[in-house]
Design a protein around this motif. Structure first.
Motif, PDB file in Angstrom:
ATOM      1  N   UNK A 179     -31.758   6.752  42.348  1.00 27.56           N
ATOM      2  CA  UNK A 179     -31.362   6.260  41.029  1.00 27.56           C
ATOM      3  C   UNK A 179     -32.588   5.857  40.217  1.00 27.56           C
ATOM      4  N   UNK A 180     -33.517   5.182  40.843  1.00 28.67           N
ATOM      5  CA  UNK A 180     -34.751   4.786  40.155  1.00 28.67           C
ATOM      6  C   UNK A 180     -35.518   6.018  39.699  1.00 28.67           C
ATOM      7  N   UNK A 181     -35.636   7.011  40.562  1.00 24.02           N
ATOM      8  CA  UNK A 181     -36.336   8.251  40.199  1.00 24.02           C
ATOM      9  C   UNK A 181     -35.672   8.925  39.005  1.00 24.02           C
ATOM     10  N   UNK A 182     -34.335   8.987  39.039  1.00 22.87           N
ATOM     11  CA  UNK A 182     -33.617   9.620  37.941  1.00 22.87           C
ATOM     12  C   UNK A 182     -33.796   8.854  36.637  1.00 22.87           C
ATOM     13  N   UNK A 183     -33.721   7.532  36.703  1.00 19.65           N
ATOM     14  CA  UNK A 183     -33.910   6.717  35.497  1.00 19.65           C
ATOM     15  C   UNK A 183     -35.302   6.918  34.902  1.00 19.65           C
ATOM     16  N   UNK A 184     -36.293   7.067  35.762  1.00 17.51           N
ATOM     17  CA  UNK A 184     -37.676   7.222  35.303  1.00 17.51           C
ATOM     18  C   UNK A 184     -37.967   8.614  34.757  1.00 17.51           C
ATOM     19  N   UNK A 185     -37.298   9.640  35.276  1.00 14.33           N
ATOM     20  CA  UNK A 185     -37.725  10.998  34.946  1.00 14.33           C
ATOM     21  C   UNK A 185     -36.713  11.848  34.176  1.00 14.33           C
ATOM     22  N   UNK A 186     -35.443  11.480  34.181  1.00 11.52           N
ATOM     23  CA  UNK A 186     -34.421  12.328  33.573  1.00 11.52           C
ATOM     24  C   UNK A 186     -33.994  11.768  32.221  1.00 11.52           C
ATOM     25  N   UNK A 187     -34.434  12.416  31.168  1.00 13.15           N
ATOM     26  CA  UNK A 187     -34.089  11.956  29.818  1.00 13.15           C
ATOM     27  C   UNK A 187     -32.600  12.167  29.511  1.00 13.15           C
ATOM     28  N   UNK A 188     -31.929  12.989  30.307  1.00 10.82           N
ATOM     29  CA  UNK A 188     -30.503  13.270  30.116  1.00 10.82           C
ATOM     30  C   UNK A 188     -29.602  12.326  30.928  1.00 10.82           C
ATOM     31  N   UNK A 189     -30.207  11.433  31.692  1.00  9.54           N
ATOM     32  CA  UNK A 189     -29.455  10.493  32.529  1.00  9.54           C
ATOM     33  C   UNK A 189     -28.682   9.552  31.622  1.00  9.54           C
ATOM     34  N   UNK A 190     -27.368   9.499  31.831  1.00  7.73           N
ATOM     35  CA  UNK A 190     -26.511   8.724  30.936  1.00  7.73           C
ATOM     36  C   UNK A 190     -25.823   7.584  31.678  1.00  7.73           C
ATOM     37  N   UNK A 191     -25.127   6.775  30.914  1.00  4.63           N
ATOM     38  CA  UNK A 191     -24.446   5.612  31.466  1.00  4.63           C
ATOM     39  C   UNK A 191     -23.439   6.010  32.545  1.00  4.63           C
ATOM     40  N   UNK A 192     -22.715   7.102  32.343  1.00  4.67           N
ATOM     41  CA  UNK A 192     -21.748   7.565  33.343  1.00  4.67           C
ATOM     42  C   UNK A 192     -22.421   7.893  34.665  1.00  4.67           C
ATOM     43  N   UNK A 193     -23.605   8.524  34.593  1.00  4.18           N
ATOM     44  CA  UNK A 193     -24.371   8.818  35.807  1.00  4.18           C
ATOM     45  C   UNK A 193     -24.756   7.524  36.515  1.00  4.18           C
ATOM     46  N   UNK A 194     -25.172   6.554  35.726  1.00  8.35           N
ATOM     47  CA  UNK A 194     -25.568   5.251  36.269  1.00  8.35           C
ATOM     48  C   UNK A 194     -24.407   4.582  36.995  1.00  8.35           C
ATOM     49  N   UNK A 195     -23.229   4.614  36.388  1.00  7.73           N
ATOM     50  CA  UNK A 195     -22.053   3.987  37.005  1.00  7.73           C
ATOM     51  C   UNK A 195     -21.725   4.659  38.336  1.00  7.73           C
ATOM     52  N   UNK A 196     -21.764   5.985  38.375  1.00  9.12           N
ATOM     53  CA  UNK A 196     -21.486   6.706  39.621  1.00  9.12           C
ATOM     54  C   UNK A 196     -22.508   6.335  40.689  1.00  9.12           C
ATOM     55  N   UNK A 197     -23.780   6.310  40.319  1.00  7.62           N
ATOM     56  CA  UNK A 197     -24.833   5.976  41.278  1.00  7.62           C
ATOM     57  C   UNK A 197     -24.715   4.535  41.781  1.00  7.62           C
TER      58      UNK A 197
END
Length: 65
Positions: A20-38
């Motif tokens: 999750x940390x990696x995705x937050x740092x590198x994925x500009x398309x990472x959205x709130x829904x992705x965060x909730x699932x993670x």
């Protein structure tokens, strides 16, 4: 206490948190829904490890301590 089960869930939670940390740092398309699932996945593993430990401790007798 089933240490293997608790360790498995703690390690899975750590892996999820790391990803999750990696995705937050590198994925500009990472959205709130992705965060909730993670976070739900992370919570599942941390909660399972915590409840397993607490539940097992509640059933211990003085001989186990």
């Amino acid at each position: 206490m089933n240490k293997e089960y608790i360790l498995y869930n703690l390690k899975e939670g750590l892996n999820q948190l790391t990803e999750t940390i990696k995705e937050l740092e590198s994925d500009s398309e990472y959205e709130f829904g992705d965060y909730i699932v993670d976070m739900t996945h992370l919570y599942h593993h941390i909660n399972t490890a915590s409840v397993s430990y607490t539940h097992l401790r509640a059933h211990e007798t003085p001989e186990h301590l």
